[in-house]
Design a protein around this motif. Structure first.
Motif, PDB file in Angstrom:
ATOM      1  N   ASN A 212       0.850  -1.188   0.000  1.00  0.00           N
ATOM      2  CA  ASN A 212       0.000   0.000   0.000  1.00  0.00           C
ATOM      3  C   ASN A 212       0.885   1.236   0.000  1.00  0.00           C
ATOM      4  OD1 ASN A 212      -1.941   2.056   0.494  1.00  0.00           O
ATOM      5  ND2 ASN A 212      -3.262   0.566   1.492  1.00  0.00           N
ATOM      6  N   SER A 214      -0.096   5.028   0.064  1.00  0.00           N
ATOM      7  CA  SER A 214      -1.278   5.870   0.133  1.00  0.00           C
ATOM      8  C   SER A 214      -1.024   7.104   0.984  1.00  0.00           C
ATOM      9  CB  SER A 214      -2.453   5.065   0.715  1.00  0.00           C
ATOM     10  OG  SER A 214      -3.670   5.772   0.572  1.00  0.00           O
ATOM     11  N   TYR A 216      -2.170   8.193   4.399  1.00  0.00           N
ATOM     12  CA  TYR A 216      -2.752   7.437   5.504  1.00  0.00           C
ATOM     13  C   TYR A 216      -3.617   8.287   6.431  1.00  0.00           C
ATOM     14  CZ  TYR A 216       0.387   3.940   3.705  1.00  0.00           C
ATOM     15  OH  TYR A 216       1.015   3.065   2.868  1.00  0.00           O
ATOM     16  N   ARG A 220      -9.909   5.993   3.391  1.00  0.00           N
ATOM     17  CA  ARG A 220      -9.679   4.763   2.634  1.00  0.00           C
ATOM     18  C   ARG A 220      -8.733   3.840   3.393  1.00  0.00           C
ATOM     19  NH1 ARG A 220     -10.823   0.287   0.721  1.00  0.00           N
ATOM     20  NH2 ARG A 220      -9.060  -0.763  -0.231  1.00  0.00           N
ATOM     21  N   THR A 221      -7.657   4.351   3.974  1.00  0.00           N
ATOM     22  CA  THR A 221      -6.716   3.445   4.635  1.00  0.00           C
ATOM     23  C   THR A 221      -7.231   2.988   5.991  1.00  0.00           C
ATOM     24  OG1 THR A 221      -5.414   5.212   5.671  1.00  0.00           O
ATOM     25  CG2 THR A 221      -4.756   4.504   3.458  1.00  0.00           C
ATOM     26  N   GLU A 260      -1.954  -1.512  -4.000  1.00  0.00           N
ATOM     27  CA  GLU A 260      -2.918  -0.405  -3.951  1.00  0.00           C
ATOM     28  C   GLU A 260      -2.124   0.869  -3.745  1.00  0.00           C
ATOM     29  OE1 GLU A 260      -6.731   1.296  -1.397  1.00  0.00           O
ATOM     30  OE2 GLU A 260      -6.459  -0.868  -1.643  1.00  0.00           O
ATOM     31  N   LEU A 262      -1.976   5.428  -4.590  1.00  0.00           N
ATOM     32  CA  LEU A 262      -2.565   6.655  -5.102  1.00  0.00           C
ATOM     33  C   LEU A 262      -2.275   6.778  -6.595  1.00  0.00           C
ATOM     34  CD1 LEU A 262      -1.351   9.128  -2.344  1.00  0.00           C
ATOM     35  CD2 LEU A 262      -3.676   8.253  -2.608  1.00  0.00           C
ATOM     36  N   SER A 288      -6.677   1.018  -7.723  1.00  0.00           N
ATOM     37  CA  SER A 288      -6.544   2.474  -7.662  1.00  0.00           C
ATOM     38  C   SER A 288      -7.832   3.067  -7.120  1.00  0.00           C
ATOM     39  CB  SER A 288      -6.244   3.062  -9.043  1.00  0.00           C
ATOM     40  OG  SER A 288      -7.313   2.831  -9.940  1.00  0.00           O
ATOM     41  N   TYR A 290      -9.381   7.064  -5.140  1.00  0.00           N
ATOM     42  CA  TYR A 290      -9.255   8.517  -5.047  1.00  0.00           C
ATOM     43  C   TYR A 290      -9.547   9.235  -6.355  1.00  0.00           C
ATOM     44  CZ  TYR A 290      -7.044   7.826  -0.492  1.00  0.00           C
ATOM     45  OH  TYR A 290      -6.777   7.455   0.794  1.00  0.00           O
ATOM     46  N   THR A 499      -3.308  13.652  -1.474  1.00  0.00           N
ATOM     47  CA  THR A 499      -3.469  12.415  -2.238  1.00  0.00           C
ATOM     48  C   THR A 499      -2.956  12.557  -3.671  1.00  0.00           C
ATOM     49  OG1 THR A 499      -5.730  13.015  -2.892  1.00  0.00           O
ATOM     50  CG2 THR A 499      -5.468  11.728  -0.880  1.00  0.00           C
TER      51      THR A 499
END
Length: 524
Positions: A212, A214, A216, A220-221, A260, A262, A288, A290, A499
């Motif tokens: 991951n 992302s 955080y 989503r996380t 996964e 951004l 994917s 966002y 993001t």
């Protein structure tokens, strides 16, 4: 969520968590954790928060550098009966100040670096909550970890499933982000539970290495944490920094089978696919969220995998609703299709989400195949916008939620996204035009088309060196509606959210001095 890690430890979950750098809440704890060690870290953090004054129903704001310990701190807050509010340190100081005022938090958890940066901009973080806990360093009036260490974690304090569980914020592409409150029933019962179903091809397996990359601080996380721990893959690899040269050693040491990331992280990782030891060779599923990822990027990663039939799963939704549609890409679906659009968002999740497209002025339904304002209906809808309840009410129409997006619901049921309502322009779909331009300009890292009120749209082409040959642009715009001459920029010159999304209004203002946008902006 307050006892998630404890329950997984009791089940002897064998997952190993591997970090690209130590946690900010445990800088001496190393970069490899077993689940029982994470459970102990959450309990320790719960003791800190209790000692700082966080209790049942209190809000605990978390503002720090990007890392997965955002979610560990959130779980610790839930454990003591508090409501964590995860806020990205990437926000401007002005936006951060507004969000903290809306929260009126009992405890703020932050770092010395974030506090010092805000102080330079005139914001005293120490006074932004009733108590402020610094994870490192010291500041007058703030608690340090030395002040709260040794406090035993209180017994878990459960709260009703329909009460607020966690507060996150939207990306903030159109201005100051909105705070979004979810309950256990919405974000865990509706979203995480559904995602934890072991589905063929896309479900997590015991031998998977899940990566991951992302932001955080986002919801989503928080949801992903519940899913990843309960699905118990062999390895969880956490990338807190999207720079490809920093991520590359972790990816090569632990080649993923599921990724996964951004959309901006995928763009940054593209050069890694060209190396001899391509770290994406074992991936069977790319995910994917966002924002849509443009077709050239999707093709690059699917072709980088040596798996017989890798999948790309694209989800569209909002912080307020969770995923609303899903679409799957394969090598075959994208091979040789130049100018194809990633704005085909797939179909509503069967039995879980419904979509309706209406006229933005009358809210009367429009016929299939015609553009309009997209409304969504889902049991995962958020509870409120803390501090802006009237704004939440303005977007709710009975059981339907106004997404603020202009799209088309096609006869076969799939949905395509044209633009945010605030960005819509009669000349073209900015988003679809961006897809076409990226396919036609090989050197483009990203293309952004900005709608103007009384002028043709303004295109921005992001390249590695901030230049664009005139001939390349002339070839790219053949057959497209009239646009202004392009502005070439580098990635760093484009203002972005935490993001990686482009802050379109700010970019337009930087380039033209104009803040007037073609849409009404009533539902941003």
């Amino acid at each position: 969520m307050g006892v998630l890690f404890d329950e997984c430890a009791r089940r002897h979950t064998a997952t190993t968590v591997r970090l690209d750098r130590p946690f900010d809440i445990a800088p001496d704890g190393g970069s490899t954790y077993a689940v029982d060690e994470l459970a102990e870290l959450v309990r320790t953090a719960a003791g800190w928060l209790a000692a700082a004054g966080a209790g049942r129903g209190d809000r605990v704001a978390i503002v720090k550098d990007n890392h997965w310990d955002y979610d560990l701190l959130a779980c610790a807050a839930v454990r003591v009966g508090a409501i964590p509010a995860q806020i990205s340190a990437h926000l401007s100081t002005a936006a951060l100040e507004q969000l903290l005022k809306r929260l009126d938090a009992a405890v703020l958890v932050t770092s010395g670096g974030v506090a010092a940066s805000c102080a330079e901009d005139g914001l005293d973080l120490v006074s932004a909550a009733r108590a402020t806990l610094l994870l490192d360093g010291y500041a007058p009036g703030a608690l340090s970890l030395d002040d709260v260490r040794g406090q035993p974690a209180p017994a878990p304090r459960l709260r009703p499933d329909d009460d607020p569980l966690v507060i996150n914020h939207t990306s903030g592409t159109t201005g100051v982000p909105k705070l979004v409150a979810h309950s256990t029933r919405t974000i865990i019962g509706q979203l995480a539970r559904f995602e934890s179903t072991r589905m063929p091809r896309i479900g997590v397996r015991p031998d998977d290495t899940v990566v991951n990359a992302s932001s955080y601080a986002h919801g989503r996380t928080f949801c992903w944490t519940a899913v990843a721990l309960s699905m118990a893959p062999r390895d969880l690899v956490i990338l807190s920094r999207p720079e490809p040269d920093l991520a590359d050693p972790m990816l090569r040491a632990h080649p993923p089978t599921i990724v996964e990331a951004l959309p901006a992280a995928y763009v940054g990782f593209r050069p890694l696919t060209e190396r001899l030891d391509n770290p994406f060779r074992r991936v069977r599923l790319f995910i994917s969220t966002y924002d849509a990822v443009h077709p050239p990027t999707v093709r690059t990663f699917l072709n980088a995998s040596a798996h017989r039939s890798p999948l790309w799963m694209q989800g569209w939704g909002q912080t307020e609703t969770g995923p609303l549609t899903f679409r799957f890409h394969t090598r075959r679906s994208l091979t040789g299709v130049k100018g194809s659009s990633a704005r085909h968002l797939g179909w509503p999740v069967p039995g879980r989400t419904r979509l309706r497209v209406v006229d933005p002025d009358t809210f009367e339904p429009v016929r299939r195949g015609h553009p309009g304002l997209v409304l969504a209906r889902t049991a995962a809808r958020c509870l409120d916008y803390p501090g802006e309840s009237e704004r939440w009410e303005a977007k709710r129409r009975g059981p339907w939620w106004n997404t603020g997006d202009i799209g088309v619901h096609h006869r076969d049921g799939h949905v395509s996204l044209l633009d945010r309502e605030v960005d819509r322009t009669p000349q073209l779909s900015c988003l679809e035009t961006e897809d076409v331009l990226e396919d036609r300009i090989p050197q483009a890292q990203e293309c952004v088309v900005l709608g103007r009120t009384d002028e043709p749209p303004l295109p921005v082409v992001v390249t590695a060196d901030g230049t664009l040959p005139t001939g390349a642009w002339r070839r790219a715009i053949r057959g497209l509606p009239t646009m202004q001459e392009p502005v070439p920029l580098t990635w760093e010159q484009v203002p972005r959210t935490g993001t990686g999304k482009v802050r379109r209004a700010l970019l337009l203002e930087q380039l033209t001095g104009d803040t007037d946008r073609p849409g009404t902006g009533r539902w941003t």
